[in-house]
Write an enzyme that holds these catalytic residues in place. Structure first.
Site, PDB file in Angstrom:
ATOM      1  N   CYS A 129       1.467 -23.884 -13.304  1.00  0.00           N
ATOM      2  CA  CYS A 129       2.118 -25.110 -13.753  1.00  0.00           C
ATOM      3  C   CYS A 129       2.258 -25.114 -15.275  1.00  0.00           C
ATOM      4  CB  CYS A 129       1.349 -26.329 -13.270  1.00  0.00           C
ATOM      5  SG  CYS A 129      -0.368 -26.435 -13.846  1.00  0.00           S
ATOM      6  N   ALA A 161      -5.573 -32.210 -10.042  1.00  0.00           N
ATOM      7  CA  ALA A 161      -6.115 -30.853  -9.911  1.00  0.00           C
ATOM      8  C   ALA A 161      -6.926 -30.778  -8.630  1.00  0.00           C
ATOM      9  CB  ALA A 161      -6.976 -30.503 -11.115  1.00  0.00           C
ATOM     10  N   GLY A 164      -7.536 -25.999  -4.944  1.00  0.00           N
ATOM     11  CA  GLY A 164      -6.889 -24.735  -5.271  1.00  0.00           C
ATOM     12  C   GLY A 164      -6.813 -24.502  -6.766  1.00  0.00           C
ATOM     13  N   THR A 165      -6.422 -25.531  -7.504  1.00  0.00           N
ATOM     14  CA  THR A 165      -6.340 -25.426  -8.963  1.00  0.00           C
ATOM     15  C   THR A 165      -7.711 -25.147  -9.566  1.00  0.00           C
ATOM     16  OG1 THR A 165      -4.446 -26.941  -9.063  1.00  0.00           O
ATOM     17  CG2 THR A 165      -5.711 -26.641 -11.081  1.00  0.00           C
ATOM     18  N   ARG A 166      -8.701 -25.874  -9.117  1.00  0.00           N
ATOM     19  CA  ARG A 166     -10.048 -25.733  -9.671  1.00  0.00           C
ATOM     20  C   ARG A 166     -10.660 -24.372  -9.358  1.00  0.00           C
ATOM     21  NH1 ARG A 166     -12.103 -30.888 -11.128  1.00  0.00           N
ATOM     22  NH2 ARG A 166     -10.610 -32.542 -10.636  1.00  0.00           N
ATOM     23  N   ASN A 168      -9.061 -21.660  -9.190  1.00  0.00           N
ATOM     24  CA  ASN A 168      -8.273 -20.584  -9.799  1.00  0.00           C
ATOM     25  C   ASN A 168      -8.112 -20.736 -11.305  1.00  0.00           C
ATOM     26  OD1 ASN A 168      -6.847 -18.774  -7.544  1.00  0.00           O
ATOM     27  ND2 ASN A 168      -7.001 -20.854  -6.764  1.00  0.00           N
ATOM     28  N   ASN A 287       2.264 -31.660 -13.355  1.00  0.00           N
ATOM     29  CA  ASN A 287       1.858 -30.268 -13.236  1.00  0.00           C
ATOM     30  C   ASN A 287       2.160 -29.711 -11.846  1.00  0.00           C
ATOM     31  OD1 ASN A 287      -0.329 -32.221 -12.633  1.00  0.00           O
ATOM     32  ND2 ASN A 287      -1.455 -30.407 -11.959  1.00  0.00           N
TER      33      ASN A 287
END
Length: 319
Positions: A129, A161, A164-166, A168, A287
């Site tokens: 993002c 967030a 998945g975001t956290r 990675n 994002n």
């Protein structure tokens, strides 16, 4: 919808669900074929079922069992970098075009405003993002001057967030840094992400610092304005937060750039914000919106090429 290409989405979380709604509302060349998850109680799978989309909670293996799979041409992967590696292997073995929304970076980096027209790989990676929001600005400066260093800081609401975001974060910084250099044209890049817990949630904000050869600032501003307009074509909520700022770094007072040493020239500072379209996600989740919007633009282009070439699976069988 006989002239559209069927797609599947793996990952029925926030990104996958928002992407599904974008496909159904906004796409000119795509049709939803399936939503794939691993949790039978997933809200995203339930929503897909209500919208008449085929679903499976058996992951990639379940997708292969679905009747609609024989007509699927393109699959979006909105899971994780680790899971994507197996997904890609299975999908490539079945001749499926993959649009990767994870930081796995198996295929070439794709940012629609920079290189969508030139890329046509079996696996297209949408960077991150932060990369989608900021690298166009680095590329805009690169179009008019040699860029020695570019640093981006992406600030997003903690609420936007997900797991998945956290999971990675490391992949985010490395993938974004690499794309700053490959697509942005910087000799050296750096990426930072900030998860902001503020309440009420804050809209996505991005800061881009670019150190380049000294060049006419009017040319830089013009190039940035053109690039902003290009991104706005598929992400309407993308905009400059304030006027582009410039500082001249003199030769006698250079900046020490790790990896390349002392550098002087023109420092360009760009401040952005990205407001989401609120199709499914809140408007502050720019994002996530910029990722799904970029992925949709990429898949639309891939579908258009397949339709023109007469190689869409469902179309061939119908013929």
């Amino acid at each position: 919808m006989g002239d559209r290409v069927k797609v599947a989405i793996i990952g029925p979380g926030n990104i996958g669900t928002d992407l599904m709604i974008k496909v159904m509302r906004n796409s000119t060349n795509l049709e939803m074929g399936a939503m794939v998850g691993v949790d039978p109680k997933s809200d995203g799978l339930a929503r897909a079922q209500r919208m008449g989309v085929a679903t499976t909670a058996e992951g990639i293996d379940g997708l292969l069992k679905l009747e609609v799979f024989k007509d699927i041409d393109i699959v979006f992967d909105a899971t994780s970098a680790g899971a994507h590696r197996r997904h890609n292997e299975v999908l490539q073995a079945n001749g499926i075009q993959v649009i990767d929304l994870t930081p796995a970076a198996i295929g070439p980096y794709v940012i629609p405003s920079i290189n969508l027209e030139a890329e046509n790989a079996p696996n297209m990676n949408m960077v991150t993002c932060g990369g989608q929001a900021t690298i166009p600005m680095v590329a805009a400066v690169s179009q008019v001057a040699k860029v020695h260093y570019a640093e981006i800081v992406a600030s997003i609401s903690s609420k936007s967030a997900g797991p998945g975001t956290r999971a990675n974060i490391d992949e985010f910084t490395e993938t974004t840094r690499s794309a700053i250099e490959q697509l942005g044209g910087a000799t050296r890049g750096k990426a930072i992400i900030i998860l902001n817990p503020a309440e009420p949630p804050l809209i996505m904000r991005d800061t881009v610092f670019v150190l380049s050869d000294l060049v006419d600032t009017d040319k830089v501003e013009e190039s940035i304005a053109r690039m902003v307009a290009s991104v706005q074509a598929y992400v309407p909520g993308y905009r400059l937060k304030q006027k582009v700022q410039f500082d001249v770094i003199p030769p006698e007072k250079p900046l020490n750039v790790p990896g390349i040493g002392p550098q002087h020239g023109l420092k360009t500072s760009v401040y952005l914000e990205v407001e989401g379209a609120a199709h499914y996600l809140p408007s502050y989740a720019g994002n996530l919106d910029i990722m799904t919007s970029a992925a949709l633009a990429c898949a639309d282009m891939m579908a258009k090429r397949r339709i023109a070439a007469g190689i869409a699976r469902g179309h061939k069988e119908a013929a």
